[in-house]
Scaffold this motif. Structure first.
Motif, PDB file in Angstrom:
ATOM      1  N   SER A 185       0.830  -1.200   0.000  1.00 37.81           N
ATOM      2  CA  SER A 185       0.000   0.000   0.000  1.00 37.81           C
ATOM      3  C   SER A 185       0.868   1.256   0.000  1.00 37.81           C
ATOM      4  CB  SER A 185      -0.902   0.015   1.238  1.00 37.81           C
ATOM      5  OG  SER A 185      -0.123   0.218   2.400  1.00 37.81           O
ATOM      6  N   GLU A 186       0.181   2.370  -0.161  1.00 35.72           N
ATOM      7  CA  GLU A 186       0.879   3.663  -0.075  1.00 35.72           C
ATOM      8  C   GLU A 186       1.600   3.794   1.258  1.00 35.72           C
ATOM      9  OE1 GLU A 186      -2.375   6.294  -2.582  1.00 35.72           O
ATOM     10  OE2 GLU A 186      -2.815   5.680  -0.535  1.00 35.72           O
ATOM     11  N   ARG A 187       0.991   3.287   2.292  1.00 30.11           N
ATOM     12  CA  ARG A 187       1.596   3.337   3.633  1.00 30.11           C
ATOM     13  C   ARG A 187       2.922   2.585   3.669  1.00 30.11           C
ATOM     14  NH1 ARG A 187      -2.169   1.929   8.660  1.00 30.11           N
ATOM     15  NH2 ARG A 187      -3.146   3.798   7.830  1.00 30.11           N
ATOM     16  N   ASP A 188       2.994   1.431   2.996  1.00 24.05           N
ATOM     17  CA  ASP A 188       4.246   0.668   2.938  1.00 24.05           C
ATOM     18  C   ASP A 188       5.339   1.466   2.244  1.00 24.05           C
ATOM     19  OD1 ASP A 188       3.248  -1.736   4.168  1.00 24.05           O
ATOM     20  OD2 ASP A 188       2.254  -2.206   2.279  1.00 24.05           O
ATOM     21  N   ILE A 189       4.966   2.188   1.193  1.00 20.19           N
ATOM     22  CA  ILE A 189       5.931   3.008   0.458  1.00 20.19           C
ATOM     23  C   ILE A 189       6.467   4.118   1.356  1.00 20.19           C
ATOM     24  CG2 ILE A 189       6.241   4.588  -1.496  1.00 20.19           C
ATOM     25  CD1 ILE A 189       3.945   2.934  -2.884  1.00 20.19           C
ATOM     26  N   VAL A 190       5.567   4.811   2.030  1.00 18.05           N
ATOM     27  CA  VAL A 190       5.971   5.923   2.902  1.00 18.05           C
ATOM     28  C   VAL A 190       6.867   5.428   4.039  1.00 18.05           C
ATOM     29  CG1 VAL A 190       5.100   7.641   4.542  1.00 18.05           C
ATOM     30  CG2 VAL A 190       3.987   7.351   2.320  1.00 18.05           C
ATOM     31  N   ARG A 191       6.554   4.292   4.608  1.00 23.75           N
ATOM     32  CA  ARG A 191       7.372   3.742   5.701  1.00 23.75           C
ATOM     33  C   ARG A 191       8.758   3.308   5.226  1.00 23.75           C
ATOM     34  NH1 ARG A 191       2.792   0.146   8.761  1.00 23.75           N
ATOM     35  NH2 ARG A 191       1.824   1.874   9.855  1.00 23.75           N
ATOM     36  N   ALA A 192       8.867   2.909   3.967  1.00 29.03           N
ATOM     37  CA  ALA A 192      10.142   2.431   3.433  1.00 29.03           C
ATOM     38  C   ALA A 192      11.106   3.565   3.110  1.00 29.03           C
ATOM     39  CB  ALA A 192       9.903   1.591   2.185  1.00 29.03           C
ATOM     40  N   ILE A 193      10.599   4.748   2.851  1.00 29.51           N
ATOM     41  CA  ILE A 193      11.455   5.858   2.413  1.00 29.51           C
ATOM     42  C   ILE A 193      12.539   6.199   3.438  1.00 29.51           C
ATOM     43  CG2 ILE A 193      11.523   8.321   1.814  1.00 29.51           C
ATOM     44  CD1 ILE A 193       8.790   7.880   0.425  1.00 29.51           C
ATOM     45  N   PRO A 194      12.208   6.504   4.694  1.00 30.96           N
ATOM     46  CA  PRO A 194      13.288   6.888   5.621  1.00 30.96           C
ATOM     47  C   PRO A 194      14.267   5.754   5.928  1.00 30.96           C
ATOM     48  CG  PRO A 194      11.174   6.805   6.772  1.00 30.96           C
ATOM     49  CD  PRO A 194      10.903   6.590   5.316  1.00 30.96           C
ATOM     50  N   LEU A 195      13.797   4.514   5.868  1.00 26.96           N
ATOM     51  CA  LEU A 195      14.673   3.378   6.173  1.00 26.96           C
ATOM     52  C   LEU A 195      15.622   3.045   5.030  1.00 26.96           C
ATOM     53  CD1 LEU A 195      11.960   1.040   7.765  1.00 26.96           C
ATOM     54  CD2 LEU A 195      13.636   2.481   8.948  1.00 26.96           C
ATOM     55  N   ASN A 196      15.255   3.447   3.827  1.00 22.11           N
ATOM     56  CA  ASN A 196      16.025   3.084   2.629  1.00 22.11           C
ATOM     57  C   ASN A 196      16.260   4.280   1.725  1.00 22.11           C
ATOM     58  OD1 ASN A 196      15.761  -0.018   2.945  1.00 22.11           O
ATOM     59  ND2 ASN A 196      13.665   0.713   3.075  1.00 22.11           N
ATOM     60  N   PHE A 197      16.389   5.452   2.293  1.00 18.01           N
ATOM     61  CA  PHE A 197      16.416   6.671   1.497  1.00 18.01           C
ATOM     62  C   PHE A 197      17.463   6.637   0.381  1.00 18.01           C
ATOM     63  CE2 PHE A 197      17.163  11.180   0.594  1.00 18.01           C
ATOM     64  CZ  PHE A 197      15.865  11.570   0.342  1.00 18.01           C
ATOM     65  N   ALA A 198      18.675   6.198   0.707  1.00 14.83           N
ATOM     66  CA  ALA A 198      19.759   6.222  -0.280  1.00 14.83           C
ATOM     67  C   ALA A 198      19.554   5.210  -1.406  1.00 14.83           C
ATOM     68  CB  ALA A 198      21.099   5.961   0.409  1.00 14.83           C
ATOM     69  N   THR A 199      18.852   4.137  -1.117  1.00 16.43           N
ATOM     70  CA  THR A 199      18.691   3.069  -2.116  1.00 16.43           C
ATOM     71  C   THR A 199      17.233   2.874  -2.542  1.00 16.43           C
ATOM     72  OG1 THR A 199      18.463   1.414  -0.364  1.00 16.43           O
ATOM     73  CG2 THR A 199      20.691   1.815  -1.217  1.00 16.43           C
ATOM     74  N   PHE A 200      16.390   3.831  -2.233  1.00 17.46           N
ATOM     75  CA  PHE A 200      14.949   3.685  -2.466  1.00 17.46           C
ATOM     76  C   PHE A 200      14.610   3.307  -3.902  1.00 17.46           C
ATOM     77  CE2 PHE A 200      10.565   5.259  -3.023  1.00 17.46           C
ATOM     78  CZ  PHE A 200       9.957   4.491  -2.035  1.00 17.46           C
ATOM     79  N   GLN A 201      15.289   3.906  -4.866  1.00 19.39           N
ATOM     80  CA  GLN A 201      14.991   3.626  -6.276  1.00 19.39           C
ATOM     81  C   GLN A 201      15.342   2.199  -6.675  1.00 19.39           C
ATOM     82  OE1 GLN A 201      16.821   6.555  -8.753  1.00 19.39           O
ATOM     83  NE2 GLN A 201      15.423   8.176  -8.119  1.00 19.39           N
ATOM     84  N   ASN A 202      16.179   1.540  -5.881  1.00 20.64           N
ATOM     85  CA  ASN A 202      16.589   0.171  -6.193  1.00 20.64           C
ATOM     86  C   ASN A 202      15.702  -0.886  -5.548  1.00 20.64           C
ATOM     87  OD1 ASN A 202      18.787   1.231  -7.625  1.00 20.64           O
ATOM     88  ND2 ASN A 202      20.024   1.311  -5.769  1.00 20.64           N
ATOM     89  N   LEU A 203      14.744  -0.455  -4.740  1.00 19.42           N
ATOM     90  CA  LEU A 203      13.881  -1.400  -4.055  1.00 19.42           C
ATOM     91  C   LEU A 203      12.852  -2.008  -5.005  1.00 19.42           C
ATOM     92  CD1 LEU A 203      13.067   0.420  -0.694  1.00 19.42           C
ATOM     93  CD2 LEU A 203      14.707  -1.424  -1.072  1.00 19.42           C
ATOM     94  N   HIS A 204      12.367  -3.174  -4.618  1.00 19.20           N
ATOM     95  CA  HIS A 204      11.311  -3.865  -5.356  1.00 19.20           C
ATOM     96  C   HIS A 204      10.120  -4.063  -4.416  1.00 19.20           C
ATOM     97  CE1 HIS A 204      14.918  -4.807  -7.687  1.00 19.20           C
ATOM     98  NE2 HIS A 204      14.082  -4.835  -8.721  1.00 19.20           N
ATOM     99  N   VAL A 205       8.999  -4.384  -4.994  1.00 21.91           N
ATOM    100  CA  VAL A 205       7.784  -4.605  -4.210  1.00 21.91           C
ATOM    101  C   VAL A 205       8.045  -5.629  -3.114  1.00 21.91           C
ATOM    102  CG1 VAL A 205       5.436  -5.532  -4.319  1.00 21.91           C
ATOM    103  CG2 VAL A 205       6.209  -3.896  -6.043  1.00 21.91           C
TER     104      VAL A 205
END
Length: 133
Positions: free
Chosen positions: A50-70
């Protein structure tokens, strides 16, 4: 009243676990929805994101966010219901677990339809709450 009374037969919107976050957000925006069922084959429920999962992932993975997968941010232990579930059962589940998206599955655990906490469902739940008070 049962969940089956509001199922409209639409195909469930899904996303594959290997999809990128960019692909995920584009699909959410295109469909104007807040969550997708994660499924390798379009039938099984492998997770939900969900959108909530995306928002929660941003601060934890800020530097590599674009490399994340679902698969990196999805919820794996998905709570589901069946078309025979009642609105009361669904209302209790969604309220107690503080969730807004509940995939509808058949007896085999395969997708029937994803019921989002829509205005139609919300109006039914509001009516039930008023009747209970």
């Amino acid at each position: 009243m049962k969940v089956s009374s509001i199922l409209d037969g639409k195909k469930v919107a899904t996303v594959k676990p290997e999809a990128t976050i960019k692909e995920l957000t584009e699909r959410l925006a295109e469909l104007k929805i807040g969550a997708l069922v994660v499924s390798k084959d379009g039938k099984s429920v492998d997770g939900i994101v969900s959108e909530r999962d995306i928002v929660r992932a941003i601060p934890l993975n800020f530097a590599t966010f674009q490399n994340l997968h679902v698969r990196d941010i999805m919820t794996v232990n998905v709570l589901t219901c069946t078309k025979d579930s009642t609105f009361s059962e669904l209302m209790i589940l969604m309220t107690e677990k503080r969730i807004r998206h509940v995939p509808v599955v058949d007896e085999s655990g395969l997708l029937v339809r994803s019921e989002e906490h829509t205005s139609e469902l919300q109006s039914h739940l509001n009516l039930l709450c008023r009747l209970l008070l």
